[in-house]
Design an enzyme around this catalytic site. Structure first.
Site, PDB file in Angstrom:
ATOM      1  N   ASN A   8     -37.738  60.730  91.224  1.00 36.56           N
ATOM      2  CA  ASN A   8     -36.924  59.566  90.856  1.00 36.56           C
ATOM      3  C   ASN A   8     -36.166  59.085  92.094  1.00 36.56           C
ATOM      4  O   ASN A   8     -35.209  59.705  92.527  1.00 36.56           O
ATOM      5  CB  ASN A   8     -35.949  59.995  89.749  1.00 36.56           C
ATOM      6  CG  ASN A   8     -34.981  58.892  89.356  1.00 36.56           C
ATOM      7  OD1 ASN A   8     -35.159  57.731  89.746  1.00 36.56           O
ATOM      8  ND2 ASN A   8     -33.975  59.254  88.583  1.00 36.56           N
ATOM      9  N   TRP A   9     -36.633  57.960  92.639  1.00 40.33           N
ATOM     10  CA  TRP A   9     -36.009  57.460  93.872  1.00 40.33           C
ATOM     11  C   TRP A   9     -34.675  56.771  93.623  1.00 40.33           C
ATOM     12  O   TRP A   9     -33.974  56.402  94.564  1.00 40.33           O
ATOM     13  CB  TRP A   9     -36.930  56.453  94.550  1.00 40.33           C
ATOM     14  CG  TRP A   9     -38.210  57.005  95.108  1.00 40.33           C
ATOM     15  CD1 TRP A   9     -38.678  58.299  94.998  1.00 40.33           C
ATOM     16  CD2 TRP A   9     -39.192  56.280  95.854  1.00 40.33           C
ATOM     17  NE1 TRP A   9     -39.888  58.409  95.635  1.00 40.33           N
ATOM     18  CE2 TRP A   9     -40.232  57.181  96.170  1.00 40.33           C
ATOM     19  CE3 TRP A   9     -39.298  54.968  96.282  1.00 40.33           C
ATOM     20  CZ2 TRP A   9     -41.360  56.799  96.896  1.00 40.33           C
ATOM     21  CZ3 TRP A   9     -40.419  54.583  97.003  1.00 40.33           C
ATOM     22  CH2 TRP A   9     -41.435  55.496  97.306  1.00 40.33           C
ATOM     23  N   LYS A  10     -34.391  56.487  92.357  1.00 43.99           N
ATOM     24  CA  LYS A  10     -33.159  55.764  92.001  1.00 43.99           C
ATOM     25  C   LYS A  10     -33.105  54.411  92.727  1.00 43.99           C
ATOM     26  O   LYS A  10     -34.118  53.731  92.769  1.00 43.99           O
ATOM     27  CB  LYS A  10     -31.940  56.638  92.272  1.00 43.99           C
ATOM     28  CG  LYS A  10     -32.122  58.019  91.610  1.00 43.99           C
ATOM     29  CD  LYS A  10     -30.885  58.804  91.492  1.00 43.99           C
ATOM     30  CE  LYS A  10     -31.217  60.159  90.867  1.00 43.99           C
ATOM     31  NZ  LYS A  10     -30.067  60.983  90.587  1.00 43.99           N
ATOM     32  N   HIS A  95     -32.404  58.604  81.278  1.00 45.25           N
ATOM     33  CA  HIS A  95     -31.767  59.337  82.382  1.00 45.25           C
ATOM     34  C   HIS A  95     -30.245  59.282  82.200  1.00 45.25           C
ATOM     35  O   HIS A  95     -29.714  58.262  81.747  1.00 45.25           O
ATOM     36  CB  HIS A  95     -32.176  58.720  83.716  1.00 45.25           C
ATOM     37  CG  HIS A  95     -31.754  59.558  84.884  1.00 45.25           C
ATOM     38  ND1 HIS A  95     -30.474  59.537  85.373  1.00 45.25           N
ATOM     39  CD2 HIS A  95     -32.431  60.463  85.621  1.00 45.25           C
ATOM     40  CE1 HIS A  95     -30.383  60.402  86.376  1.00 45.25           C
ATOM     41  NE2 HIS A  95     -31.559  60.975  86.541  1.00 45.25           N
ATOM     42  N   GLU A  97     -27.933  58.766  84.152  1.00 44.90           N
ATOM     43  CA  GLU A  97     -27.257  57.653  84.836  1.00 44.90           C
ATOM     44  C   GLU A  97     -27.404  56.353  84.043  1.00 44.90           C
ATOM     45  O   GLU A  97     -26.594  55.441  84.178  1.00 44.90           O
ATOM     46  CB  GLU A  97     -27.801  57.520  86.270  1.00 44.90           C
ATOM     47  CG  GLU A  97     -27.268  58.645  87.150  1.00 44.90           C
ATOM     48  CD  GLU A  97     -28.124  58.979  88.364  1.00 44.90           C
ATOM     49  OE1 GLU A  97     -29.004  58.181  88.730  1.00 44.90           O
ATOM     50  OE2 GLU A  97     -27.911  60.073  88.939  1.00 44.90           O
ATOM     51  N   GLU A 166     -32.251  67.960  81.917  1.00 49.22           N
ATOM     52  CA  GLU A 166     -31.439  67.700  83.106  1.00 49.22           C
ATOM     53  C   GLU A 166     -29.960  67.852  82.774  1.00 49.22           C
ATOM     54  O   GLU A 166     -29.315  66.878  82.342  1.00 49.22           O
ATOM     55  CB  GLU A 166     -31.670  66.269  83.594  1.00 49.22           C
ATOM     56  CG  GLU A 166     -33.097  65.949  83.968  1.00 49.22           C
ATOM     57  CD  GLU A 166     -33.141  64.885  85.048  1.00 49.22           C
ATOM     58  OE1 GLU A 166     -33.666  65.187  86.117  1.00 49.22           O
ATOM     59  OE2 GLU A 166     -32.611  63.780  84.843  1.00 49.22           O
ATOM     60  N   GLY A 172     -27.306  65.742  91.258  1.00 55.68           N
ATOM     61  CA  GLY A 172     -26.545  65.328  92.437  1.00 55.68           C
ATOM     62  C   GLY A 172     -25.540  66.386  92.863  1.00 55.68           C
ATOM     63  O   GLY A 172     -24.553  66.084  93.534  1.00 55.68           O
ATOM     64  N   SER A 212     -30.816  68.760  91.174  1.00 56.82           N
ATOM     65  CA  SER A 212     -30.697  69.414  92.477  1.00 56.82           C
ATOM     66  C   SER A 212     -31.868  70.327  92.828  1.00 56.82           C
ATOM     67  O   SER A 212     -31.692  71.390  93.432  1.00 56.82           O
ATOM     68  CB  SER A 212     -29.370  70.175  92.574  1.00 56.82           C
ATOM     69  OG  SER A 212     -28.300  69.266  92.387  1.00 56.82           O
TER      70      SER A 212
HETATM   71  P1  PGA Z   1     -31.067  65.189  92.094  1.00 57.81           P
HETATM   72  O1  PGA Z   1     -31.338  64.116  90.926  1.00 57.81           O
HETATM   73  O2  PGA Z   1     -32.354  65.923  92.288  1.00 57.81           O
HETATM   74  O3  PGA Z   1     -30.683  64.385  93.257  1.00 57.81           O
HETATM   75  O4  PGA Z   1     -29.985  66.095  91.583  1.00 57.81           O
HETATM   76  C1  PGA Z   1     -32.053  64.476  89.793  1.00 57.81           C
HETATM   77  C2  PGA Z   1     -32.026  63.382  88.789  1.00 57.81           C
HETATM   78  O5  PGA Z   1     -31.183  62.492  88.846  1.00 57.81           O
HETATM   79  O6  PGA Z   1     -32.856  63.371  87.883  1.00 57.81           O
END
Ligand code: PGA
Length: 252
Positions: A8-10, A95, A97, A166, A172, A212
């Site tokens: 996931n590049w966001k 997700h 976010e 997750e 993060g 992470s």
């Molecule tokens: P991260 O993000 O690997 O940077 O913790 C994972 C995610 O948001 O799914």
């Protein structure tokens, strides 16, 4: 069941040239990799060009989100049909976010439905904000998230869904969740799915972990976490990191 690594590049990178560079680096690393699903989810904007310029069948593309509605007046949204048309095969849904921006289980359930209707493989994210070992409330929370997000799904559609566990506190963060806990949580998720859809389909559902994940902890996560793949965020934008994660997952 094939393992899955979905990056996931966001909201990165900032331009299509850099996006293409990442994809090229990833494709290079896939030449000797077999029997695994590898997916990257760039920002929507880059999808058409990246799909067009990627010759390798080993790399698939996913969306980071999808509209909850098949069509109509929905400013700023991208539909399942549009995603399918440009060659997207997967959709990350729910997700944390996105949930933080106000997405409810009800909306997420609609997104799951429209993705399946468009033959997009769903990667449904669930995860608790915090754990409370003393009363297990986080388990109740997860169960509700899972079942409410899957209300429109029937047993035969479950094979087109991957559950990404997750825990929000591990996204993060500096460290991933402890692999033994990841294992416990994947058993819990399979149990909930088995109760709802029957053990045959419930136990066969692919469960992956996100939060992470990187090249330094992937070995341990796969060895002791006993899961079917991972969803890296930060580590997915660096081809070297991402390819190492894919290599380890493919070997397990
Ligand atoms: P991260 O993000 O690997 O940077 O913790 C994972 C995610 O948001 O799914």
């Amino acid at each position: 069941m094939k393992k899955l690594v979905i990056g996931n590049w966001k909201m990165d990178p900032s331009d299509s040239k850099s996006a293409l560079k990442i994809v090229k680096g990833v494709v290079k690393g896939l030449s000797k990799i077999k029997n695994i699903d590898v997916v990257v989810c760039p920002p929507f904007l880059f999808l058409p060009e990246l799909v067009k310029k990627t010759r390798s069948k080993k790399l698939q593309f996913g969306a980071q989100d999808i509209a909850a509605f098949p069509e109509g007046s929905h400013t700023g949204e991208i539909s399942g049909v549009q995603l399918k048309t440009v060659g997207t095969s997967h959709a990350i849904i729910g997700h944390s976010e996105r949930r933080a921006l106000g997405e409810t289980n009800e909306l997420i359930a609609q997104k799951v439905e429209t993705s399946l209707q468009n033959k997009l493989h769903v990667v449904l994210c669930i995860g608790e904000r915090r754990r409370d070992e003393s009363n297990g409330k986080h388990l109740e929370f997860l169960k509700t998230e899972l079942l409410e997000s899957l209300v429109h799904v029937d047993e035969k559609e479950l094979k087109n869904i991957t559950i990404a566990y997750e825990p929000i506190w591990a996204i993060g963060a500096e460290e991933a969740m402890h692999p033994e806990q990841i294992h416990e949580m994947s058993i819990f998720i399979k149990k909930v799915l088995s109760e709802k859809f029957g053990p045959e389909s419930g136990m066969k559902t692919r469960i992956i972990y996100g939060g992470s994940v990187n090249s330094a902890n992937i070995e341990e996560i796969m060895r002791d976490g006993h899961i079917d793949g991972v969803l890296p965020g930060r580590a997915s934008r660096d081809p070297k990191e991402f390819n190492e994660i894919v290599r380890v997952v493919a070997e397990k």
